[in-house]
Design a protein around this motif. Structure first.
Motif, mmCIF file in Angstrom:
data_model
loop_
_atom_site.group_PDB
_atom_site.id
_atom_site.type_symbol
_atom_site.label_atom_id
_atom_site.label_comp_id
_atom_site.label_asym_id
_atom_site.label_seq_id
_atom_site.Cartn_x
_atom_site.Cartn_y
_atom_site.Cartn_z
ATOM 1 N N GLY A 28 0.738 -1.249 0.000
ATOM 2 C CA GLY A 28 0.000 0.000 0.000
ATOM 3 C C GLY A 28 0.766 1.296 0.000
ATOM 4 O O GLY A 28 0.179 2.343 -0.151
ATOM 5 N N LYS A 29 2.059 1.290 0.186
ATOM 6 C CA LYS A 29 2.821 2.531 0.272
ATOM 7 C C LYS A 29 3.572 2.794 -1.017
ATOM 8 O O LYS A 29 4.067 1.875 -1.650
ATOM 9 C CB LYS A 29 3.823 2.464 1.424
ATOM 10 N N GLU A 30 3.668 4.079 -1.354
ATOM 11 C CA GLU A 30 4.513 4.451 -2.478
ATOM 12 C C GLU A 30 5.954 4.473 -1.985
ATOM 13 O O GLU A 30 6.259 5.071 -0.956
ATOM 14 C CB GLU A 30 4.120 5.826 -3.011
ATOM 15 N N VAL A 31 6.819 3.788 -2.720
ATOM 16 C CA VAL A 31 8.214 3.653 -2.326
ATOM 17 C C VAL A 31 9.088 4.175 -3.455
ATOM 18 O O VAL A 31 8.894 3.801 -4.618
ATOM 19 C CB VAL A 31 8.556 2.167 -2.052
ATOM 20 N N GLU A 32 10.041 5.040 -3.101
ATOM 21 C CA GLU A 32 10.985 5.494 -4.115
ATOM 22 C C GLU A 32 12.056 4.433 -4.297
ATOM 23 O O GLU A 32 12.587 3.889 -3.329
ATOM 24 C CB GLU A 32 11.640 6.813 -3.722
ATOM 25 N N ILE A 33 12.368 4.133 -5.549
ATOM 26 C CA ILE A 33 13.409 3.180 -5.881
ATOM 27 C C ILE A 33 14.728 3.933 -5.826
ATOM 28 O O ILE A 33 14.989 4.797 -6.656
ATOM 29 C CB ILE A 33 13.198 2.565 -7.286
ATOM 30 N N ILE A 81 7.191 3.428 -6.879
ATOM 31 C CA ILE A 81 6.264 2.345 -7.184
ATOM 32 C C ILE A 81 5.296 2.185 -6.017
ATOM 33 O O ILE A 81 5.678 2.377 -4.861
ATOM 34 C CB ILE A 81 7.013 1.032 -7.499
ATOM 35 N N GLN A 82 4.047 1.871 -6.358
ATOM 36 C CA GLN A 82 3.018 1.720 -5.339
ATOM 37 C C GLN A 82 2.026 0.646 -5.769
ATOM 38 O O GLN A 82 1.547 0.676 -6.906
ATOM 39 C CB GLN A 82 2.283 3.051 -5.148
ATOM 40 N N PRO A 83 1.700 -0.281 -4.869
ATOM 41 C CA PRO A 83 0.649 -1.250 -5.200
ATOM 42 C C PRO A 83 -0.682 -0.524 -5.370
ATOM 43 O O PRO A 83 -0.970 0.425 -4.641
ATOM 44 C CB PRO A 83 0.605 -2.176 -3.982
ATOM 45 N N MET A 84 -1.471 -0.953 -6.317
ATOM 46 C CA MET A 84 -2.787 -0.347 -6.514
ATOM 47 C C MET A 84 -3.729 -0.872 -5.435
ATOM 48 O O MET A 84 -3.672 -2.038 -5.067
ATOM 49 C CB MET A 84 -3.331 -0.683 -7.902
ATOM 50 N N LYS A 85 -4.598 0.013 -4.957
ATOM 51 C CA LYS A 85 -5.554 -0.410 -3.937
ATOM 52 C C LYS A 85 -6.557 -1.400 -4.519
ATOM 53 O O LYS A 85 -6.979 -2.328 -3.881
ATOM 54 C CB LYS A 85 -6.254 0.805 -3.358
ATOM 55 N N LYS A 86 -6.917 -1.172 -5.752
ATOM 56 C CA LYS A 86 -7.827 -2.077 -6.433
ATOM 57 C C LYS A 86 -7.159 -2.496 -7.736
ATOM 58 O O LYS A 86 -6.762 -1.653 -8.529
ATOM 59 C CB LYS A 86 -9.159 -1.368 -6.712
#
Length: 157
Positions: A28-33, A81-86
């Protein structure tokens, strides 16, 4: 000699893929690569499409016929990058988009139609399934493995 090079390339893809999978596993979190190798692997996978979409920005914004960009330097490219909630499904091709990738490209100099010169930052947001990005080149369907959702263009002073 060719076998050695092939084996080295395969090892690089396996290692990069594992690092990439580890980075995107956070929920669920946006993470900078920040890892340069991982960042350049992601950028390299999307590069031809990022360049095409960034060029479209200048064609639309400035009615440009030609656009020449200096940069961005690899160390200045930023990727999140961030996982999509849906999970988004493309039913026609059966492709599931599971993550968002945001790419920010700071250009030192952009020359539009050989006369206007600006400094700019372009940000592109893609829906992707990162677990199948490594197969894009093998399948020949890389354009269907991700989808441009939005773009933002900013002129810097």
């Amino acid at each position: 000699m060719n076998k050695v090079v092939l084996i080295l390339v395969m090892i690089l893809f396996f290692v990069s893929g594992n690092v990439f999978a580890t980075v995107i596993s956070e929920k669920g979190k946006e993470v900078e690569i920040k890892d340069q190798a991982t960042k350049m692997f992601i950028y390299g996978t999307l590069e031809s499409w990022v360049i095409m979409h960034a060029s479209d920005i200048y064609r639309k914004e400035y009615n440009a016929k030609t656009v020449l960009r200096e940069g961005p330097k690899p160390e200045n490219i930023r990727i999140w990058i961030q996982p999509m909630k849906k999970v988004s499904k493309e039913t026609s091709d059966g492709i599931e988009y599971t993550h968002l990738i945001r790419v920010t490209l700071p250009y030192e100099k952009v020359v539009i139609d050989d006369k206007k010169e600006i400094k700019a930052v372009d940000t592109l947001v893609y829906a992707v399934n990162p677990f199948i990005l490594t197969a894009c080149f093998e399948t020949g369907k890389s354009e269907k493995q991700f989808k441009l959702l939005s773009s933002h263009h900013e002129v810097l002073p």
